[in-house]
Design an enzyme around this catalytic site. Structure first.
Site, PDB file in Angstrom:
ATOM      1  N   SER A   1       0.809  -1.217   0.000  1.00 11.50           N
ATOM      2  CA  SER A   1       0.000   0.000   0.000  1.00 11.50           C
ATOM      3  C   SER A   1       0.842   1.267   0.000  1.00 11.50           C
ATOM      4  O   SER A   1       0.309   2.357  -0.159  1.00 11.50           O
ATOM      5  CB  SER A   1      -0.937   0.019   1.212  1.00 11.50           C
ATOM      6  OG  SER A   1      -0.190   0.065   2.409  1.00 11.50           O
TER       7      SER A   1
ATOM      8  N   THR B   1      -1.681   3.860   2.917  1.00 13.75           N
ATOM      9  CA  THR B   1      -1.134   5.100   3.484  1.00 13.75           C
ATOM     10  C   THR B   1      -0.445   4.970   4.844  1.00 13.75           C
ATOM     11  O   THR B   1      -0.970   4.355   5.758  1.00 13.75           O
ATOM     12  CB  THR B   1      -2.231   6.185   3.637  1.00 13.75           C
ATOM     13  OG1 THR B   1      -2.953   6.294   2.418  1.00 13.75           O
ATOM     14  CG2 THR B   1      -1.632   7.528   3.982  1.00 13.75           C
TER      15      THR B   1
ATOM     16  N   THR C   1       1.848   7.163   0.012  1.00 12.43           N
ATOM     17  CA  THR C   1       0.904   6.092  -0.339  1.00 12.43           C
ATOM     18  C   THR C   1       1.058   5.678  -1.798  1.00 12.43           C
ATOM     19  O   THR C   1       1.596   6.430  -2.618  1.00 12.43           O
ATOM     20  CB  THR C   1      -0.544   6.563  -0.119  1.00 12.43           C
ATOM     21  OG1 THR C   1      -1.440   5.491  -0.334  1.00 12.43           O
ATOM     22  CG2 THR C   1      -0.897   7.702  -1.068  1.00 12.43           C
TER      23      THR C   1
ATOM     24  N   ARG D   1      -5.780   8.983 -11.052  1.00  8.72           N
ATOM     25  CA  ARG D   1      -6.474   9.323  -9.807  1.00  8.72           C
ATOM     26  C   ARG D   1      -5.472   9.681  -8.716  1.00  8.72           C
ATOM     27  O   ARG D   1      -4.449   9.026  -8.528  1.00  8.72           O
ATOM     28  CB  ARG D   1      -7.332   8.150  -9.352  1.00  8.72           C
ATOM     29  CG  ARG D   1      -8.109   8.400  -8.041  1.00  8.72           C
ATOM     30  CD  ARG D   1      -7.386   7.872  -6.825  1.00  8.72           C
ATOM     31  NE  ARG D   1      -8.176   7.986  -5.600  1.00  8.72           N
ATOM     32  CZ  ARG D   1      -7.722   7.738  -4.382  1.00  8.72           C
ATOM     33  NH1 ARG D   1      -6.471   7.370  -4.205  1.00  8.72           N
ATOM     34  NH2 ARG D   1      -8.521   7.846  -3.328  1.00  8.72           N
TER      35      ARG D   1
ATOM     36  N   THR E   1      -6.028   8.704   6.742  1.00  4.13           N
ATOM     37  CA  THR E   1      -5.892   7.484   5.963  1.00  4.13           C
ATOM     38  C   THR E   1      -7.291   7.048   5.554  1.00  4.13           C
ATOM     39  O   THR E   1      -8.277   7.444   6.167  1.00  4.13           O
ATOM     40  CB  THR E   1      -5.197   6.368   6.769  1.00  4.13           C
ATOM     41  OG1 THR E   1      -4.994   5.221   5.925  1.00  4.13           O
ATOM     42  CG2 THR E   1      -6.009   5.949   7.981  1.00  4.13           C
ATOM     43  N   GLY E   2      -7.383   6.241   4.513  1.00  4.86           N
ATOM     44  CA  GLY E   2      -8.689   5.776   4.066  1.00  4.86           C
ATOM     45  C   GLY E   2      -9.062   6.334   2.707  1.00  4.86           C
ATOM     46  O   GLY E   2      -8.189   6.653   1.890  1.00  4.86           O
TER      47      GLY E   2
END
Length: 334
Positions: free
Chosen positions: A91, A193, A211, A221, A244-245
């Site tokens: 990630s 992240t 990230t 993106r 994060t997320g």
């Protein structure tokens, strides 16, 4: 005004020394009384490191730099580099999951205690983008470079190109391609992240965020991670925050900036993180069941906070000599 001069002035203006003496005693009593009821100022906690997810080695690396007298800026950069080199993480950095075309593109930003900021977005072939972001901040008049331009800049600064798509990540991508659902599925159990905040021995705060972004995203993106005020914000007078997320939801509420501003208004880091999550989930018609957002924050005194939408978010905290992974409290407890 000195006590001796005050007495002379009082005598010259016709006040008796007895009255003056009485007044002085009364003032002393008031001051003494006030001292008894004033709440003690919190002593700053230094050094301190907090980072998203279960990242003990990254936090340990940053903490050692601080313990040896290093700056918060050096600490967060080197701490994030640990995860960028962790291929198993899938990630961040090398081994990150690719976009739907099979390309690993990385985003990162960094902020120092003076409010300086540097970021890179959509970078291919360079592993340590957090260090490239720092170079943007320190060696250019800009704050943000993207895609091919950022890659070329990195190479000009001595960073080496390398293939970031590992065999394990390629295998996952090929499995995903069988159905290739247009809408990415958010992995709320361990999503992307590393965001890191640190306070050094001088009390200065810096932050970093890096990230590989949302797995199987549309080419081009970019989420919140490299965007100032979204994935990261630091104000050395107040504190810092990182996210994060699902970046789209963080960006819509400028989450990290919001948290710092709420702390400026007097909220604790925990209260500020909870309010920021509330700004996401309490919007009319918002369906938050299929995405995760988590925040971490620290204020100038070394108080910390963390909060997420769903369970499973955790963070590592180095404080008072201990490095612990802590489960975050969360909103969706139904």
């Amino acid at each position: 005004m000195k006590r001796r001069n005050f007495l002379k002035k009082a005598s010259a203006t016709g006040f008796g020394l007895v009255a003056v003496s009485s007044t002085l005693i009364s003032c002393d009593e008031v001051i003494s009384s006030e001292k008894k009821i004033v709440t003690p100022i919190l002593q700053p906690v230094r050094p301190l490191v907090i980072a998203t997810w279960n990242t003990p080695l990254a936090v340990e690396t940053a903490a050692k730099i601080l313990q040896n007298g290093g700056s918060a800026l050096d600490a967060v950069e080197q701490g994030c580099r640990v995860e960028e080199a962790n291929e198993k993480g899938q990630s961040v950095g090398k081994g990150g999951l690719p976009d739907r075309d099979g390309n690993v593109t990385l985003d990162a930003c960094i902020m120092d205690d003076k409010g300086n900021y540097g970021a890179v977005l959509g970078v291919k072939n360079i592993m340590h983008v957090i260090s490239v972001a720092r170079k943007v901040m320190e060696d250019t008049p800009h704050v943000m470079l993207v895609a091919e331009g950022a890659e070329q800049f990195a190479v000009s600064k001595g960073f080496k190109r390398e293939n970031l798509l590992t065999a394990a990540s390629k295998k996952k991508w090929e499995k995903w391609k069988v159905k290739a659902a247009y809408k990415p599925i958010i992995n709320i159990e361990n999503h992307d992240t590393i965001g890191m905040l640190a306070i050094d021995a001088k009390g200065n705060i810096s932050g970093a965020c890096t990230t590989s972004g949302l797995a199987y995203k549309l080419a081009g993106r970019v989420g919140d991670s490299p965007i100032i005020g979204g994935g990261l914000f630091v104000d050395n007078e107040i504190g810092g925050a990182s996210a994060t997320g699902l970046g789209e939801e963080v960006l819509k509420t400028v989450g990290s900036f919001l948290i710092v501003e709420l702390m400026r208004q007097g909220k604790s880091p925990q209260e500020a993180c909870e309010e920021a999550i509330g700004r996401i989930v309490n919007k009319p018609g918002k369906d938050f069941k299929n995405f995760q957002v988590g925040y971490i924050a620290v204020n100038k005194q070394g108080e910390t906070g963390a909060y997420s939408i769903h369970e499973w978010f955790s963070y590592n905290l180095f404080k008072e000599g201990e490095n612990k992974n802590i489960k975050s409290d969360y909103f969706n407890k139904k």
